[in-house]
Structures are given as structure tokens and as C-alpha cells.
Design a protein around this motif. Structure first.
Motif, PDB file in Angstrom:
ATOM      1  N   ALA A 150      12.671  -5.497  13.152  1.00 52.51           N
ATOM      2  CA  ALA A 150      11.801  -6.152  13.707  1.00 52.51           C
ATOM      3  C   ALA A 150      10.361  -5.929  13.360  1.00 52.51           C
ATOM      4  O   ALA A 150       9.651  -6.872  13.410  1.00 52.51           O
ATOM      5  CB  ALA A 150      11.966  -5.812  15.248  1.00 52.51           C
ATOM      6  N   ALA A 151      10.121  -4.563  13.068  1.00 52.10           N
ATOM      7  CA  ALA A 151       8.651  -4.199  12.742  1.00 52.10           C
ATOM      8  C   ALA A 151       8.495  -4.502  11.138  1.00 52.10           C
ATOM      9  O   ALA A 151       7.189  -4.704  10.615  1.00 52.10           O
ATOM     10  CB  ALA A 151       8.633  -2.976  12.749  1.00 52.10           C
ATOM     11  N   ARG A 152       9.625  -4.371  10.319  1.00 51.95           N
ATOM     12  CA  ARG A 152       9.124  -4.180   8.803  1.00 51.95           C
ATOM     13  C   ARG A 152       9.618  -5.464   8.039  1.00 51.95           C
ATOM     14  O   ARG A 152       9.610  -5.524   6.861  1.00 51.95           O
ATOM     15  CB  ARG A 152       9.929  -2.979   8.173  1.00 51.95           C
ATOM     16  CG  ARG A 152       9.319  -1.688   9.240  1.00 51.95           C
ATOM     17  CD  ARG A 152       7.544  -1.338   8.534  1.00 51.95           C
ATOM     18  NE  ARG A 152       7.183  -0.094   8.960  1.00 51.95           N
ATOM     19  CZ  ARG A 152       7.312   0.809   7.955  1.00 51.95           C
ATOM     20  NH1 ARG A 152       7.613   0.832   6.845  1.00 51.95           N
ATOM     21  NH2 ARG A 152       6.861   1.754   8.496  1.00 51.95           N
ATOM     22  N   SER A 153      10.382  -6.426   8.535  1.00 52.48           N
ATOM     23  CA  SER A 153      11.151  -7.116   7.722  1.00 52.48           C
ATOM     24  C   SER A 153      10.295  -8.580   7.299  1.00 52.48           C
ATOM     25  O   SER A 153       9.246  -8.726   8.059  1.00 52.48           O
ATOM     26  CB  SER A 153      12.412  -8.034   8.345  1.00 52.48           C
ATOM     27  OG  SER A 153      12.228  -8.568   9.535  1.00 52.48           O
ATOM     28  N   ASN A 154      10.166  -8.907   6.183  1.00 54.62           N
ATOM     29  CA  ASN A 154       9.503 -10.292   5.577  1.00 54.62           C
ATOM     30  C   ASN A 154      10.595 -10.956   5.060  1.00 54.62           C
ATOM     31  O   ASN A 154      11.111 -11.103   4.257  1.00 54.62           O
ATOM     32  CB  ASN A 154       8.428  -9.587   4.648  1.00 54.62           C
ATOM     33  CG  ASN A 154       7.647 -10.690   3.847  1.00 54.62           C
ATOM     34  OD1 ASN A 154       7.855 -11.661   3.963  1.00 54.62           O
ATOM     35  ND2 ASN A 154       6.494 -10.426   3.588  1.00 54.62           N
ATOM     36  N   ASN A 155      10.147 -12.342   5.599  1.00 55.48           N
ATOM     37  CA  ASN A 155      11.301 -13.255   5.159  1.00 55.48           C
ATOM     38  C   ASN A 155      10.913 -13.715   3.797  1.00 55.48           C
ATOM     39  O   ASN A 155      12.060 -14.535   3.086  1.00 55.48           O
ATOM     40  CB  ASN A 155      11.102 -14.584   6.005  1.00 55.48           C
ATOM     41  CG  ASN A 155      11.708 -14.345   7.402  1.00 55.48           C
ATOM     42  OD1 ASN A 155      12.387 -13.693   7.651  1.00 55.48           O
ATOM     43  ND2 ASN A 155      10.928 -15.037   8.281  1.00 55.48           N
ATOM     44  N   ASP A 156       9.905 -13.606   2.993  1.00 57.57           N
ATOM     45  CA  ASP A 156       9.813 -14.040   1.685  1.00 57.57           C
ATOM     46  C   ASP A 156       9.514 -12.682   0.661  1.00 57.57           C
ATOM     47  O   ASP A 156       8.677 -12.177   0.614  1.00 57.57           O
ATOM     48  CB  ASP A 156       8.538 -15.001   1.432  1.00 57.57           C
ATOM     49  CG  ASP A 156       8.133 -15.469   0.463  1.00 57.57           C
ATOM     50  OD1 ASP A 156       9.237 -15.194  -0.687  1.00 57.57           O
ATOM     51  OD2 ASP A 156       7.103 -15.869   0.130  1.00 57.57           O
ATOM     52  N   PRO A 157      10.674 -12.468  -0.137  1.00 56.98           N
ATOM     53  CA  PRO A 157      10.862 -11.328  -1.069  1.00 56.98           C
ATOM     54  C   PRO A 157       9.468 -11.445  -1.803  1.00 56.98           C
ATOM     55  O   PRO A 157       8.865 -10.414  -2.521  1.00 56.98           O
ATOM     56  CB  PRO A 157      12.129 -11.112  -1.453  1.00 56.98           C
ATOM     57  CG  PRO A 157      12.764 -12.500  -1.475  1.00 56.98           C
ATOM     58  CD  PRO A 157      11.951 -13.193   0.025  1.00 56.98           C
ATOM     59  N   LEU A 158       9.175 -12.658  -2.249  1.00 53.68           N
ATOM     60  CA  LEU A 158       7.926 -12.630  -3.277  1.00 53.68           C
ATOM     61  C   LEU A 158       6.602 -12.489  -2.827  1.00 53.68           C
ATOM     62  O   LEU A 158       5.642 -12.453  -3.346  1.00 53.68           O
ATOM     63  CB  LEU A 158       7.819 -14.337  -3.873  1.00 53.68           C
ATOM     64  CG  LEU A 158       9.365 -14.595  -4.712  1.00 53.68           C
ATOM     65  CD1 LEU A 158       9.158 -15.994  -5.121  1.00 53.68           C
ATOM     66  CD2 LEU A 158       9.408 -13.601  -5.881  1.00 53.68           C
ATOM     67  N   SER A 159       6.422 -12.489  -1.280  1.00 47.14           N
ATOM     68  CA  SER A 159       5.290 -12.087  -0.704  1.00 47.14           C
ATOM     69  C   SER A 159       4.945 -10.831  -0.356  1.00 47.14           C
ATOM     70  O   SER A 159       3.967 -10.332   0.248  1.00 47.14           O
ATOM     71  CB  SER A 159       4.998 -13.125   0.517  1.00 47.14           C
ATOM     72  OG  SER A 159       5.915 -12.433   1.364  1.00 47.14           O
ATOM     73  N   LEU A 160       5.854  -9.811  -0.740  1.00 46.92           N
ATOM     74  CA  LEU A 160       5.674  -8.335  -0.354  1.00 46.92           C
ATOM     75  C   LEU A 160       4.565  -7.792  -1.050  1.00 46.92           C
ATOM     76  O   LEU A 160       4.369  -7.799  -2.380  1.00 46.92           O
ATOM     77  CB  LEU A 160       7.013  -7.694  -0.725  1.00 46.92           C
ATOM     78  CG  LEU A 160       8.218  -8.112  -0.118  1.00 46.92           C
ATOM     79  CD1 LEU A 160       9.561  -7.376  -0.694  1.00 46.92           C
ATOM     80  CD2 LEU A 160       8.215  -7.611   1.255  1.00 46.92           C
ATOM     81  N   GLN A 161       3.557  -7.272  -0.335  1.00 46.96           N
ATOM     82  CA  GLN A 161       2.457  -6.649  -0.897  1.00 46.96           C
ATOM     83  C   GLN A 161       2.244  -5.161  -0.772  1.00 46.96           C
ATOM     84  O   GLN A 161       3.092  -4.637   0.108  1.00 46.96           O
ATOM     85  CB  GLN A 161       1.054  -7.256   0.205  1.00 46.96           C
ATOM     86  CG  GLN A 161       1.056  -8.957   0.071  1.00 46.96           C
ATOM     87  CD  GLN A 161       0.669  -9.321  -0.997  1.00 46.96           C
ATOM     88  OE1 GLN A 161      -0.241  -8.696  -2.059  1.00 46.96           O
ATOM     89  NE2 GLN A 161       1.273 -10.394  -1.776  1.00 46.96           N
ATOM     90  N   GLY A 162       1.664  -4.564  -1.762  1.00 47.43           N
ATOM     91  CA  GLY A 162       1.369  -3.184  -1.638  1.00 47.43           C
ATOM     92  C   GLY A 162       2.678  -2.384  -2.265  1.00 47.43           C
ATOM     93  O   GLY A 162       3.533  -2.885  -2.570  1.00 47.43           O
ATOM     94  N   PRO A 163       2.611  -1.092  -2.344  1.00 50.82           N
ATOM     95  CA  PRO A 163       3.505  -0.383  -3.094  1.00 50.82           C
ATOM     96  C   PRO A 163       4.976  -0.157  -2.193  1.00 50.82           C
ATOM     97  O   PRO A 163       5.893   0.219  -2.954  1.00 50.82           O
ATOM     98  CB  PRO A 163       2.912   1.172  -2.950  1.00 50.82           C
ATOM     99  CG  PRO A 163       1.772   1.019  -2.171  1.00 50.82           C
ATOM    100  CD  PRO A 163       1.285  -0.278  -1.958  1.00 50.82           C
ATOM    101  N   GLY A 164       4.796  -0.445  -0.901  1.00 51.14           N
ATOM    102  CA  GLY A 164       6.130  -0.221  -0.064  1.00 51.14           C
ATOM    103  C   GLY A 164       5.867  -0.513   1.266  1.00 51.14           C
ATOM    104  O   GLY A 164       4.900  -1.017   1.646  1.00 51.14           O
ATOM    105  N   GLY A 165       6.991  -0.216   2.110  1.00 45.93           N
ATOM    106  CA  GLY A 165       6.891  -0.539   3.378  1.00 45.93           C
ATOM    107  C   GLY A 165       7.586  -1.389   4.076  1.00 45.93           C
ATOM    108  O   GLY A 165       7.515  -1.461   5.286  1.00 45.93           O
TER     109      GLY A 165
END
Length: 214
Positions: A150-165
């Protein structure tokens, strides 16, 4: 420019086209600079690999020859203790620039087992997690992971920003190939051609691996 590096761990006992094709598809889809295959020495959650670490490493190295996106990282085989992913991530991070992106690839089953991993809650301090989910997977995550998702998921893997998280999902239809199936076929003297690269098959035969045992 920040580099984008994927990591895929496993016993690779032996490495096969399911591992390789899946890794290559993710590397291309995510526009990674490289994807590292990391053979594990003593996986904490699995049975001891059937063949020696040196043989498993040699087979993975043969398998990726000529494919610039895939490379082999042997750091876990150099460790005397069990292959904990958090230790691998920490050692990788120490070698990278602060803004380089690390992507840890996990199958759905491995992801659901995360709460049993050593220091699992620290993984996202060092990387993003890409969950390779089959279209037919039961997509209910265990309760221990629901708050994290709930806190960390992002539906678009291509939009992941930054080194991690963050955590994202990539839908993949995996090839129906398993190392268990390959070991069984080899033990019973049947052909495994086209299930793994010819270079790996030649190595298996030359070294008499997987004979007569499942």
C-alpha cells in the motif's frame, strides 16, 4: 547519467532458457544498462544445489556470451556464509554511484515469501523491487506485505524514480521450463536440447553433471 542495473539471483542449477529469456525481456523493457545474474552459493530458503558452485557459475557465464545486456556477478559465491540478498545489495550499493538505480527481480512466489527473508524490510533501502507476475498467478499478497504494498507500490515500472524504495509488477508469461524438469530428464538419459543454450548442454555432458540423480 544514473545507471540502471537489474539483478536476478538464483541457484541456476542449471541455468536455462526460462531464466535467460525472462531476464532479457525485463532488461529490454526497463531499458537497463545491464542485468546481472547472481548465482547463489548456499541459498537459505532452498535445498543445497546439486552441482558445485564452480560448475553453476561456469554454465551461467557460457550462457550469456554474446549478450551485452546480461552479465554474471559471482560475489555470492565468494562469501563463506549463506547468500542473503540484503548482503548482496549492500555490497553492490557500495560500488555504485548514489543515484544509480538498482532493480531486484523476484518471481511472485519469492516475493510472497519475503517476510521470511533475512532483514527483508531493509531491501527497499537499496533497490526497487520488480515482481515478475504470471497472468495466472494468485495475486493476493500475504498479510505481512499488504501495508508495504500500500505504501510502496507503483503501477508503472517505467516511472520508478530514484535509486530505490518502490515495488512494481511486470506481467510475464514465463516459459514452462524448470531446472527440476531438466535435472530429471538428464538423470533418466533423455534429451534436454532447446531447453538451455547449446554451450551449457555441452558443458553438462563434458563434465558428467546431473547423471542418475534427480
Amino acid at each position: 547519467m544514473a545507471r540502471r542495473i537489474g539483478i536476478l539471483g538464483g541457484t541456476f542449477d542449471p541455468v536455462h532458457i526460462g531464466h535467460l529469456r525472462g531476464a532479457l525481456e525485463v532488461a529490454e523493457f526497463m531499458a537497463l544498462d545491464e542485468l546481472r545474474l547472481i548465482p547463489s552459493a548456499r541459498p537459505p530458503h532452498r535445498a543445497v544445489p546439486q552441482v558445485a558452485a564452480a560448475d553453476r557459475l561456469a554454465m551461467v557465464e557460457l550462457a550469456v556470451v554474446g549478450e551485452p545486456l546480461l552479465r554474471v556477478d559471482d560475489r555470492e559465491l565468494k562469501r563463506e556464509k549463506p547468500s542473503y540478498s540484503i548482503d548482496t545489495l549492500e555490497s553492490l550499493r557500495a560500488e555504485l554511484a548514489a543515484d544509480d538505480q538498482l532493480f531486484l527481480l523476484l518471481g511472485w512466489d519469492a516475493f510472497c515469501g519475503l517476510p521470511s527473508w533475512h532483514r527483508w524490510q531493509a531491501l527497499l533501502e537499496h533497490c526497487h523491487i520488480l515482481v515478475l507476475q504470471r497472468p495466472d498467478a494468485d495475486s493476493e499478497a500475504p498479510e505481512a506485505l499488504r501495508n508495504l504494498l500500500a505504501a510502496r507500490s507503483n503501477n508503472d515500472p517505467l516511472s520508478l524514480q530514484g535509486p530505490g524504495g518502490q515495488i512494481s509488477f511486470i506481467w510475464q508469461t514465463p516459459l514452462a521450463v524448470s531446472a527440476t524438469q531438466i535435472r530429471s530428464l538428464l538423470a533418466s538419459g533423455k534429451s534436454v536440447r532447446y531447453l538451455l543454450p547449446d554451450t551449457v548442454l555441452t558443458y553438462i555432458h563434458a563434465h558428467g553433471l546431473y547423471r542418475g540423480a534427480h
